[in-house]
Design a protein around this motif. Structure first.
Motif, PDB file in Angstrom:
ATOM      1  N   ARG A 156       0.833  -1.203   0.000  1.00 33.05           N
ATOM      2  CA  ARG A 156       0.000   0.000   0.000  1.00 33.05           C
ATOM      3  C   ARG A 156       0.870   1.258   0.000  1.00 33.05           C
ATOM      4  O   ARG A 156       0.587   2.231  -0.680  1.00 33.05           O
ATOM      5  CB  ARG A 156      -0.942  -0.027   1.212  1.00 33.05           C
ATOM      6  N   GLN A 157       1.974   1.233   0.722  1.00 36.08           N
ATOM      7  CA  GLN A 157       2.862   2.386   0.798  1.00 36.08           C
ATOM      8  C   GLN A 157       3.513   2.702  -0.547  1.00 36.08           C
ATOM      9  O   GLN A 157       3.973   3.819  -0.776  1.00 36.08           O
ATOM     10  CB  GLN A 157       3.982   2.153   1.825  1.00 36.08           C
ATOM     11  N   ASP A 158       3.578   1.713  -1.446  1.00 31.79           N
ATOM     12  CA  ASP A 158       4.238   1.898  -2.733  1.00 31.79           C
ATOM     13  C   ASP A 158       3.267   2.174  -3.881  1.00 31.79           C
ATOM     14  O   ASP A 158       3.695   2.303  -5.026  1.00 31.79           O
ATOM     15  CB  ASP A 158       5.065   0.650  -3.082  1.00 31.79           C
ATOM     16  N   LEU A 159       1.971   2.259  -3.578  1.00 32.45           N
ATOM     17  CA  LEU A 159       0.998   2.533  -4.636  1.00 32.45           C
ATOM     18  C   LEU A 159       1.155   3.962  -5.140  1.00 32.45           C
ATOM     19  O   LEU A 159       1.404   4.883  -4.345  1.00 32.45           O
ATOM     20  CB  LEU A 159      -0.435   2.344  -4.115  1.00 32.45           C
ATOM     21  N   PRO A 160       0.995   4.184  -6.444  1.00 32.54           N
ATOM     22  CA  PRO A 160       1.055   5.551  -6.961  1.00 32.54           C
ATOM     23  C   PRO A 160      -0.189   6.339  -6.532  1.00 32.54           C
ATOM     24  O   PRO A 160      -1.238   5.755  -6.246  1.00 32.54           O
ATOM     25  CB  PRO A 160       1.073   5.351  -8.483  1.00 32.54           C
ATOM     26  N   GLU A 161      -0.075   7.635  -6.507  1.00 32.34           N
ATOM     27  CA  GLU A 161      -1.180   8.482  -6.057  1.00 32.34           C
ATOM     28  C   GLU A 161      -2.443   8.252  -6.887  1.00 32.34           C
ATOM     29  O   GLU A 161      -3.557   8.297  -6.361  1.00 32.34           O
ATOM     30  CB  GLU A 161      -0.762   9.954  -6.089  1.00 32.34           C
ATOM     31  N   GLU A 162      -2.292   7.982  -8.193  1.00 36.63           N
ATOM     32  CA  GLU A 162      -3.477   7.791  -9.043  1.00 36.63           C
ATOM     33  C   GLU A 162      -4.247   6.511  -8.718  1.00 36.63           C
ATOM     34  O   GLU A 162      -5.362   6.311  -9.190  1.00 36.63           O
ATOM     35  CB  GLU A 162      -3.117   7.815 -10.534  1.00 36.63           C
ATOM     36  N   ALA A 163      -3.684   5.654  -7.880  1.00 39.13           N
ATOM     37  CA  ALA A 163      -4.388   4.439  -7.472  1.00 39.13           C
ATOM     38  C   ALA A 163      -5.507   4.741  -6.475  1.00 39.13           C
ATOM     39  O   ALA A 163      -6.443   3.959  -6.340  1.00 39.13           O
ATOM     40  CB  ALA A 163      -3.414   3.442  -6.850  1.00 39.13           C
ATOM     41  N   PHE A 164      -5.418   5.884  -5.814  1.00 44.64           N
ATOM     42  CA  PHE A 164      -6.361   6.207  -4.746  1.00 44.64           C
ATOM     43  C   PHE A 164      -7.498   7.094  -5.244  1.00 44.64           C
ATOM     44  O   PHE A 164      -7.317   7.907  -6.144  1.00 44.64           O
ATOM     45  CB  PHE A 164      -5.629   6.910  -3.598  1.00 44.64           C
ATOM     46  N   LEU A 165      -8.660   6.930  -4.615  1.00 49.48           N
ATOM     47  CA  LEU A 165      -9.805   7.787  -4.927  1.00 49.48           C
ATOM     48  C   LEU A 165      -9.643   9.127  -4.223  1.00 49.48           C
ATOM     49  O   LEU A 165      -9.284   9.176  -3.045  1.00 49.48           O
ATOM     50  CB  LEU A 165     -11.111   7.144  -4.439  1.00 49.48           C
TER      51      LEU A 165
END
Length: 129
Positions: free
Chosen positions: A25-34
């Motif tokens: 989760r810490q490595d997800l790109p910002e565009e992965a989040f709503l």
């Protein structure tokens, strides 16, 4: 941001389709989040009396292959019930065991399984998020 963030279903599905793997989760790109704006749009669409996304898909089918059945499918789409009659936000919490200490899902198997199950629930679409 806090520890809990909502990941976009569209982003997850696209990652799985590309054969990607789900990072920490810490490595997800910002565009992965709503974003909060996207979440508000999802909440507002849950209030609609008809499934606008379903109507759009039915219209596209009718344009691509005009026929009496595709036309009737388009008309019927305006009367179809939504999958969210309670107007609740479609939020799913996912927690899974890491397959190895160094990476949660190095080969993408858990991501593929998750997306297969979500396609069954949501028909392959992300509902805008």
């Amino acid at each position: 941001p806090g520890d809990v963030r909502l990941v976009s279903l569209n982003w997850l599905m696209a990652l799985a389709e590309r054969g990607g793997v789900l990072p920490r989760r810490q490595d997800l790109p910002e565009e992965a989040f709503l974003s909060s704006a996207q979440l508000r749009r999802i909440e507002q669409s849950a209030r609609l009396g008809f499934n606008s996304a379903g109507s759009g898909e039915a219209f596209e089918r009718f344009i691509k292959e005009p026929s009496p059945s595709s036309f009737l499918g388009f008309i019927a789409s305006f009367f179809g019930r939504k999958r969210n009659p309670d107007r609740l936000l479609p939020v799913i919490s996912v927690s899974y065991c890491w397959l190895e200490a160094a990476h949660p899902d190095r080969e993408g198997r858990q991501l593929q399984l998750l997306c297969r199950k979500l396609r069954g629930l949501y028909g392959g679409g992300g509902g805008g998020g």
